[in-house]
Write a protein that holds these residues in place. Structure first.
Motif, PDB file in Angstrom:
ATOM      1  N   ILE A 330      13.724 105.346  -4.993  1.00  0.00           N
ATOM      2  CA  ILE A 330      14.054 103.667  -5.827  1.00  0.00           C
ATOM      3  C   ILE A 330      14.840 103.024  -5.022  1.00  0.00           C
ATOM      4  O   ILE A 330      14.626 101.879  -4.418  1.00  0.00           O
ATOM      5  N   LEU A 331      15.737 103.604  -4.088  1.00  0.00           N
ATOM      6  CA  LEU A 331      16.862 102.971  -3.128  1.00  0.00           C
ATOM      7  C   LEU A 331      15.820 102.506  -1.830  1.00  0.00           C
ATOM      8  O   LEU A 331      16.686 101.026  -1.782  1.00  0.00           O
ATOM      9  N   GLN A 332      14.730 103.244  -1.700  1.00  0.00           N
ATOM     10  CA  GLN A 332      13.782 103.208  -0.708  1.00  0.00           C
ATOM     11  C   GLN A 332      13.231 101.892  -0.821  1.00  0.00           C
ATOM     12  O   GLN A 332      13.121 101.302   0.182  1.00  0.00           O
ATOM     13  N   SER A 333      12.942 101.560  -1.435  1.00  0.00           N
ATOM     14  CA  SER A 333      11.930 101.095  -2.463  1.00  0.00           C
ATOM     15  C   SER A 333      12.912  99.955  -2.417  1.00  0.00           C
ATOM     16  O   SER A 333      11.814  98.232  -2.351  1.00  0.00           O
ATOM     17  N   LEU A 334      14.239  99.521  -2.475  1.00  0.00           N
ATOM     18  CA  LEU A 334      15.062  98.748  -3.012  1.00  0.00           C
ATOM     19  C   LEU A 334      15.260  98.243  -1.345  1.00  0.00           C
ATOM     20  O   LEU A 334      15.376  96.792  -1.681  1.00  0.00           O
ATOM     21  N   GLY A 335      15.354  98.972  -0.566  1.00  0.00           N
ATOM     22  CA  GLY A 335      15.343  98.106   0.784  1.00  0.00           C
ATOM     23  C   GLY A 335      16.523  98.996   1.452  1.00  0.00           C
ATOM     24  O   GLY A 335      17.081  97.729   1.847  1.00  0.00           O
ATOM     25  N   VAL A 336      17.181  99.824   0.423  1.00  0.00           N
ATOM     26  CA  VAL A 336      18.783  99.882   0.986  1.00  0.00           C
ATOM     27  C   VAL A 336      18.844 100.144   2.868  1.00  0.00           C
ATOM     28  O   VAL A 336      17.993 101.187   2.932  1.00  0.00           O
ATOM     29  N   LYS A 337      20.143 100.009   3.344  1.00  0.00           N
ATOM     30  CA  LYS A 337      19.989  99.961   4.679  1.00  0.00           C
ATOM     31  C   LYS A 337      20.098 101.242   4.877  1.00  0.00           C
ATOM     32  O   LYS A 337      21.007 102.127   3.912  1.00  0.00           O
ATOM     33  N   GLY A 338      19.804 102.225   6.395  1.00  0.00           N
ATOM     34  CA  GLY A 338      20.195 103.354   6.494  1.00  0.00           C
ATOM     35  C   GLY A 338      21.167 103.721   6.622  1.00  0.00           C
ATOM     36  O   GLY A 338      22.186 104.824   6.862  1.00  0.00           O
ATOM     37  N   ALA A 339      21.913 102.377   6.998  1.00  0.00           N
ATOM     38  CA  ALA A 339      22.766 102.813   7.893  1.00  0.00           C
ATOM     39  C   ALA A 339      24.099 102.605   7.383  1.00  0.00           C
ATOM     40  O   ALA A 339      25.205 102.587   7.294  1.00  0.00           O
ATOM     41  N   THR A 340      23.940 102.100   5.566  1.00  0.00           N
ATOM     42  CA  THR A 340      25.008 102.165   4.723  1.00  0.00           C
ATOM     43  C   THR A 340      25.666 103.552   4.499  1.00  0.00           C
ATOM     44  O   THR A 340      24.759 104.485   3.649  1.00  0.00           O
ATOM     45  N   ARG A 411      19.289 115.835  14.502  1.00  0.00           N
ATOM     46  CA  ARG A 411      18.281 114.782  13.811  1.00  0.00           C
ATOM     47  C   ARG A 411      18.384 115.066  12.657  1.00  0.00           C
ATOM     48  O   ARG A 411      18.753 113.615  12.106  1.00  0.00           O
ATOM     49  N   ALA A 412      18.105 116.094  11.939  1.00  0.00           N
ATOM     50  CA  ALA A 412      17.941 115.727  10.561  1.00  0.00           C
ATOM     51  C   ALA A 412      19.733 115.316   9.914  1.00  0.00           C
ATOM     52  O   ALA A 412      19.853 114.967   8.672  1.00  0.00           O
ATOM     53  N   TRP A 413      20.135 116.102  11.006  1.00  0.00           N
ATOM     54  CA  TRP A 413      22.148 115.846   9.849  1.00  0.00           C
ATOM     55  C   TRP A 413      22.704 114.584  10.119  1.00  0.00           C
ATOM     56  O   TRP A 413      23.487 114.355   9.909  1.00  0.00           O
ATOM     57  N   LEU A 414      22.302 113.603  11.257  1.00  0.00           N
ATOM     58  CA  LEU A 414      22.165 112.275  11.593  1.00  0.00           C
ATOM     59  C   LEU A 414      22.093 111.654  10.440  1.00  0.00           C
ATOM     60  O   LEU A 414      22.490 110.762  10.190  1.00  0.00           O
ATOM     61  N   HIS A 415      20.933 112.168  10.137  1.00  0.00           N
ATOM     62  CA  HIS A 415      19.764 111.152   9.203  1.00  0.00           C
ATOM     63  C   HIS A 415      20.953 111.449   7.501  1.00  0.00           C
ATOM     64  O   HIS A 415      20.955 110.589   7.037  1.00  0.00           O
ATOM     65  N   ALA A 416      21.286 112.491   7.483  1.00  0.00           N
ATOM     66  CA  ALA A 416      21.753 112.884   6.126  1.00  0.00           C
ATOM     67  C   ALA A 416      23.106 112.057   6.013  1.00  0.00           C
ATOM     68  O   ALA A 416      23.395 112.316   4.726  1.00  0.00           O
ATOM     69  N   GLU A 417      24.436 112.077   6.633  1.00  0.00           N
ATOM     70  CA  GLU A 417      24.849 111.904   6.812  1.00  0.00           C
ATOM     71  C   GLU A 417      25.389 110.038   6.448  1.00  0.00           C
ATOM     72  O   GLU A 417      26.283 109.617   6.887  1.00  0.00           O
ATOM     73  N   GLY A 418      23.352 109.955   7.043  1.00  0.00           N
ATOM     74  CA  GLY A 418      23.440 108.452   6.829  1.00  0.00           C
ATOM     75  C   GLY A 418      24.482 107.327   7.963  1.00  0.00           C
ATOM     76  O   GLY A 418      24.901 106.148   7.985  1.00  0.00           O
ATOM     77  N   VAL A 419      24.739 107.907   9.161  1.00  0.00           N
ATOM     78  CA  VAL A 419      25.341 107.074  10.560  1.00  0.00           C
ATOM     79  C   VAL A 419      23.969 106.561  11.414  1.00  0.00           C
ATOM     80  O   VAL A 419      24.094 105.421  12.329  1.00  0.00           O
ATOM     81  N   VAL A 420      22.244 106.339  11.215  1.00  0.00           N
ATOM     82  CA  VAL A 420      21.468 106.519  11.655  1.00  0.00           C
ATOM     83  C   VAL A 420      21.261 104.885  11.555  1.00  0.00           C
ATOM     84  O   VAL A 420      21.204 104.393  10.310  1.00  0.00           O
ATOM     85  N   THR A 421      21.475 103.287  12.379  1.00  0.00           N
ATOM     86  CA  THR A 421      20.875 102.333  12.550  1.00  0.00           C
ATOM     87  C   THR A 421      20.165 102.098  12.974  1.00  0.00           C
ATOM     88  O   THR A 421      19.288 100.609  12.892  1.00  0.00           O
ATOM     89  N   GLY A 422      19.173 102.606  13.897  1.00  0.00           N
ATOM     90  CA  GLY A 422      17.648 102.684  14.093  1.00  0.00           C
ATOM     91  C   GLY A 422      17.805 103.593  15.044  1.00  0.00           C
ATOM     92  O   GLY A 422      18.024 104.668  15.334  1.00  0.00           O
ATOM     93  N   GLU A 423      15.822 103.798  15.123  1.00  0.00           N
ATOM     94  CA  GLU A 423      15.869 104.639  15.780  1.00  0.00           C
ATOM     95  C   GLU A 423      14.254 104.900  16.477  1.00  0.00           C
ATOM     96  O   GLU A 423      13.962 103.536  16.504  1.00  0.00           O
ATOM     97  N   ALA A 424      14.194 105.172  17.903  1.00  0.00           N
ATOM     98  CA  ALA A 424      13.018 105.325  19.099  1.00  0.00           C
ATOM     99  C   ALA A 424      11.913 106.376  19.072  1.00  0.00           C
ATOM    100  O   ALA A 424      13.186 107.216  19.055  1.00  0.00           O
ATOM    101  N   GLU A 425      11.097 106.641  19.127  1.00  0.00           N
ATOM    102  CA  GLU A 425      10.388 107.861  19.958  1.00  0.00           C
ATOM    103  C   GLU A 425       9.940 107.403  21.121  1.00  0.00           C
ATOM    104  O   GLU A 425       9.307 106.450  21.650  1.00  0.00           O
ATOM    105  N   THR A 426      10.733 108.374  22.578  1.00  0.00           N
ATOM    106  CA  THR A 426      10.505 107.942  23.630  1.00  0.00           C
ATOM    107  C   THR A 426       9.281 108.957  24.595  1.00  0.00           C
ATOM    108  O   THR A 426       9.465 110.014  23.568  1.00  0.00           O
ATOM    109  N   GLU A 427       9.546 108.948  25.386  1.00  0.00           N
ATOM    110  CA  GLU A 427       8.850 110.134  26.228  1.00  0.00           C
ATOM    111  C   GLU A 427       9.657 111.799  26.257  1.00  0.00           C
ATOM    112  O   GLU A 427       9.416 112.880  25.835  1.00  0.00           O
TER     113      GLU A 427
END
Length: 447
Positions: A330-340, A411-427
């Protein structure tokens, strides 16, 4: 209705009887007798156990005033029947039980189509509410603020409109016309639908005014340098009890689903002396009616404005993990930012005993974003308050990291801590933008 229960008084005169009938048989002396059913349909996959789903449905019903649950059952079905939901044999069996128990209302914990509802009410001779209808009834009973009342009305109208469209399309043309009111040969369904649409427009206009007022209040709060901390969580997780414990307020806090509907905000002075605004929000629930998610969006926007989210979990509940997953969706559907930043509060620790209690404490101690406590007794609360203080006191820096595709753990740890503000896939792998404290950066380097 059968004779009154022993100890209950018979209405003394005709006026009393009429008054009692007007309240649909649900008064203090004679509550509505209800039976709860949970259809466990084999073809539908759900992460929830049917017995616990039924228990939640009973708790929902108990949240309504003047309601007596006289029976409950999980009905296992190979598939849902289009016309009656249940098989004809089961319908007859349940009819006999309802008659024997003098049931006036059947609660079906799941979606019931308008056709199924009409057919079952005719077969059983009772009123029927599905899960959406039941939650709408609770919200209508609990809403207190002007905005809450309007949002419930809007949700109810949206729900009724679907019932009209699907259930009454068999109606023939009722009357002609000159084209001024719905056109020639307007059917009753079209007239009813138009009447509902007009009400919806009227309520939305009123809501717009209320929302503008809320936005003005929100804008004025932005000018005050006080961070907003929002309490979110599954219904009955103990948010209001925690809110009262942290603020000294007296918000309604009961062992009841949806005890809080209207958002409440209070100022709190943290141990460091910093002041924050604490917001108590409506509890989430699995399969929340889509009408209500949309209607209460403005209320839940307090969460979008939050500088810190405290996700309160009933850690003693057997399905606490599933409830947490529902809240996250529900939080995701509301648009809660990952940076919060988000903190998990494992509440109701007082209901967990022995080795399990110690294990939860040890598990929470390993994470800086998990706190095990009891809002009822106050155990563990000082640590949470210190952490909230630290969240706003610590300086944060921004970094850009590149992690290889095989480095999934970090990478999972960063997302779990809620510190990710942006992400992109590179080579080379994942390029991740983070905003973190020095302590979080050190912990990441130590992984």
């Amino acid at each position: 209705m059968t004779d009154p229960e022993e100890g209950e008084e018979e209405p003394r005169n005709e006026g009393d009887r009429e008054s009692q009938a007007a309240s649909d048989g649900a008064t203090k002396s004679q509550p509505m007798r209800a039976f709860a059913l949970h259809p466990d349909i084999r073809t539908e996959r759900s992460r929830r156990l049917p017995d616990l789903r039924l228990a939640e449905a009973v708790s929902l019903a108990a949240a309504l005033p003047d309601m007596e649950i006289v029976g409950q059952e999980v009905v296992r079905l190979p598939r849902a029947q289009p016309g009656l939901l249940f098989g004809t044999g089961k319908v007859e069996e349940l009819k006999a039980r309802f008659n024997g128990l003098d049931v006036g209302l059947v609660l079906v914990d799941g979606p019931v189509s308008p056709v199924q509802q009409r057919n079952l009410e005719k077969e059983w001779g009772v009123k029927l509410l599905d899960r959406t209808g039941l939650i709408l009834e609770i919200f209508a009973d609990r809403a207190r603020t002007r905005e809450g009342v309007l949002q419930v009305e809007l949700a109810a109208l949206s729900y009724q409109r679907t019932r009209l469209v699907r259930a009454w399309t068999h109606l023939e043309r009722q009357r002609g016309g000159l084209g001024f009111v719905g056109g020639p040969g307007e059917t009753q369904i079209e007239a009813d639908r138009r009447a509902i649409d007009e009400q919806v427009i009227r309520i939305r206009r009123q809501l717009d005014k209320v929302v503008k007022t809320r936005e003005l209040h929100r804008a004025s709060r932005r000018k005050v340098p006080f961070p907003i901390v929002a309490l979110v969580g599954y219904t009955n997780a103990g948010k209001s009890t925690l809110f009262n414990r942290m603020t000294g307020a007296d918000v309604l806090a009961k062992d009841m689903l949806f005890a809080t509907l209207d958002p409440t905000m209070r100022g709190v002075t943290l141990p460091s002396g910093r002041k924050v605004i604490l917001s108590d929000t409506v509890g989430f629930i699995s399969d929340l009616p889509t009408q209500l998610v949309a209607a209460f969006r403005a209320t839940l926007e307090e969460v979008l404005e939050a500088d810190l989210i405290l996700h309160v979990r009933d850690i003693a509940h057997p399905e606490t993990a599933e409830q947490a997953a529902d809240v996250a969706e529900i939080l995701q559907s509301l648009g809660v930012k990952g940076a919060t930043p988000q903190v998990e509060v494992w509440n109701k620790l007082d209901l967990v005993e022995g080795a399990a209690h110690e294990q939860l404490l040890a598990q929470a101690a390993k994470s800086e974003t998990i706190f095990a406590l009891s809002a009822l007794t106050g155990e563990g609360l000082p640590d949470l308050l210190e952490a909230v203080s630290a969240t706003f006191d610590e300086e944060k820096t921004e970094r850009q990291l590149t992690l290889g595709f095989a480095d999934g753990r970090r990478r999972a740890w960063l997302h779990a801590e809620g510190v990710v503000t942006g992400e992109a896939e590179t080579e080379e792998g994942h390029r991740i933008d983070v905003r973190w404290t020095a302590r979080q950066e050190k912990r990441f380097r130590d992984l």
